[in-house]
Each structure stands twice: as C-alpha cells, then as structure tokens.
Scaffold this motif. Sequence first.
Motif: not given
Length: 297
Positions: A157-161, A192-198
């Motif tokens: 489990e990692i975070t959006e960081s 802050y995940s950009s949807l594009n990156v995600l």
Amino acid sequence: YADAAMYLAKESGKNSFRFYNTELNKALVRKMEIERGLRNGIKRDQFTLYYQPKIHLQTRQIIGMEALLRWEHPKLGRVSPAEFIPIAEEIGQIIPIGQWVLQRACKQNRAWQEQGFPSLCVSVNVSVQQFQHSDFIKMVSDTLNETGLDPQLLELEITESIMQNIGKSKAILYSLREMGVKTSLDDFGTGYSSLNVLQNLPIDTIKIDKSFIDEIGKNNQKSMVKTIIDLGINLNLNIVAEGIEHEYQMDELIKNHCYIGQGYYFSMAVHPKEFEQYLQSEDSLNKRSKSELATLG
Ligand code: C2E
Ligand code: MG
Ligand code: MG
Ligand code: MG
C-alpha cells in the motif's frame, strides 16, 4: 530544539513566553524521546504487527488483511503510528523499520499458509521514502525468497505522494508487477492524482479514504463516494473502502458497487493470535457449509 523553542517562544510575545516555553518543550522532549526510541525499537523487541481483516461486504468473509504496526514505548506507552511513522521518515529509521514490517508480514502469512489456512493476501503499508529507496525492489524480492511467500499473497500500500516522482515510481511499480506483487493506492482521494497519470500507472487497487466513508449519510456528500467508485471501475481498478464503522455505510457502498472493505464495524486491527482465531472460525465455517452442501447432495 531548545533554540527553536526559545525562538518561537520569543516570537510569540513576552506574555506567552512561559506558556510556549513549557508546551513547546514538552512536545520537543516527547519528539526526541520518540526519535531515540525508534532507533532501538527493533532490537528491544517493542514492535508488533497487528492485522485488520479485509472483508467481502456481501458474504462477510475475510478475503485478506492489512498489517498495521504497533509500538509499545517503555515510558510513553503505546504510541500511534500516525505519530511515530512521520518521525521515523524524518530521521531515516523508516528504512530498517519498514524492512522489519515487510519481513514480519511475509513470514506470518507464510506461517498461516503452512498451518493450512486459506490463502489470503497481506497488505503492507510502505512509506514513499522506502518505496523510492534504491534497494527497495531487491529488498522485496529477497524477503519473498527468504520467507517463501507466494508474491501473489503480498500487496504493498502506497499513497498518492508517489506521484511527486512519477517516472521513478512508475518504474518501481512495473518491477513489482513483474514480480507478481500487488499494489494499492491508500488514502485515495486525499492526495493529488492526476487522472491522466493514474490511468497509466500499473496499480491494482484504490483504497477510498475513510474521510469519504465518514461523509456517507451526511446530506449530499454521498455522491463523492459514488464518484470515486465509478472512477475506479472506469480505470479497471479494484476498490476497497476503509474505515467502515456503520452498517448504513456498508449498505451504501454495496449499492454503489464497492464490495470490499475494512473498518471497526467488522474489526479493528488485532494481535496475530486473535486474527488466527478469526481464521480458524472462518475455516470451520467454510468446512461446515461444504459438508452441509454435501449432505444436501
Ligand atoms: P492507513 O494505512 O490508512 O491505515 C488505516 C488506519 O485507520 C489504521 O490506523 C487503522 O487502525 C485505522 N482504522 C481502520 N478502520 C477504522 C475505522 O473503522 N475507524 C477508525 N477511526 N479508524 C480505522 P493506524 O493503525 O493507527 O495507522 C495509521 C497510519 O499509520 C496508517 O494509515 C499508515 O499510513 C501508517 N502505518 C501503520 N502501520 C504502518 C507501517 O507498517 N508502515 C508504514 N509505512 N506506515 C504505517
Ligand atoms: Mg493502509
Ligand atoms: Mg488509508
Ligand atoms: Mg492513512
């Protein structure tokens, strides 16, 4: 630290000097105590990994577990990971502590396997420093080899960081996927995940942050959970809800097609001995329902 305390105290004005001096000093003394303690915690055997069941919301079956670190400080008592993990990160101790956590979780899961319990995936929290450390992939693969745990039974489990260094993170995620290790984005929706990156990241699961689960039932906020679930479905990701405390939250999640969750409504994180009892009762339940089916012909 004493200098910093004096400086802040002076800055805040003469009248509050005494107040800030004592309050700040208390906080700083505690922090130093924690720092010192973290450096010795492993060798003094002060850490324990607890496990919180991950539940299939419709069948109520345990389908996995999250390992959560507990620390018993001789003087301070039980210190919350929410307090000590950021300090461990700050002083670099998260590397040895994180390694201890991973080893312990893999070893425990392997032991449960050998005791004949059904195969379950163990989720281990990984700090971003640890994740981006140059030895991380080797450390994970060595741990799997040493413990003999099937990589499919490990999730990190990692975070959006991790998005802050997207190139590096992506490469690490691909290595993990190649190894067969699963990954999930914890506290999803708070960073802050950009949807594009995600969309382009090799991640298996998103864990909806508790703050969104808390909003369920509080007037018009329920659409936020629905939005996150729909996003996950559209990106073809598994979705887990964290921090379920009430039945109505579970009902709302099921209604919106989220079928996996964790929370005090089911169980807190518990000592491995207690978790083993859950597994035992689940196991007998499974066997019972199988034999019942058999008698039904
Ligand atoms: P997290 O990974 O998001 O874990 C969920 C936290 O929420 C855990 O707190 C868990 O005990 C708590 N929780 C679960 N269900 C409920 C619920 O229904 N209600 C409420 N109020 N809380 C619930 P915990 O164990 O205190 O851990 C806090 C955070 O510390 C974790 O958040 C994680 O970010 C970090 N952490 C814990 N263990 C580790 C570890 O081994 N390594 C690293 N790097 N971080 C860890
Ligand atoms: Mg977590
Ligand atoms: Mg979380
Ligand atoms: Mg958290």
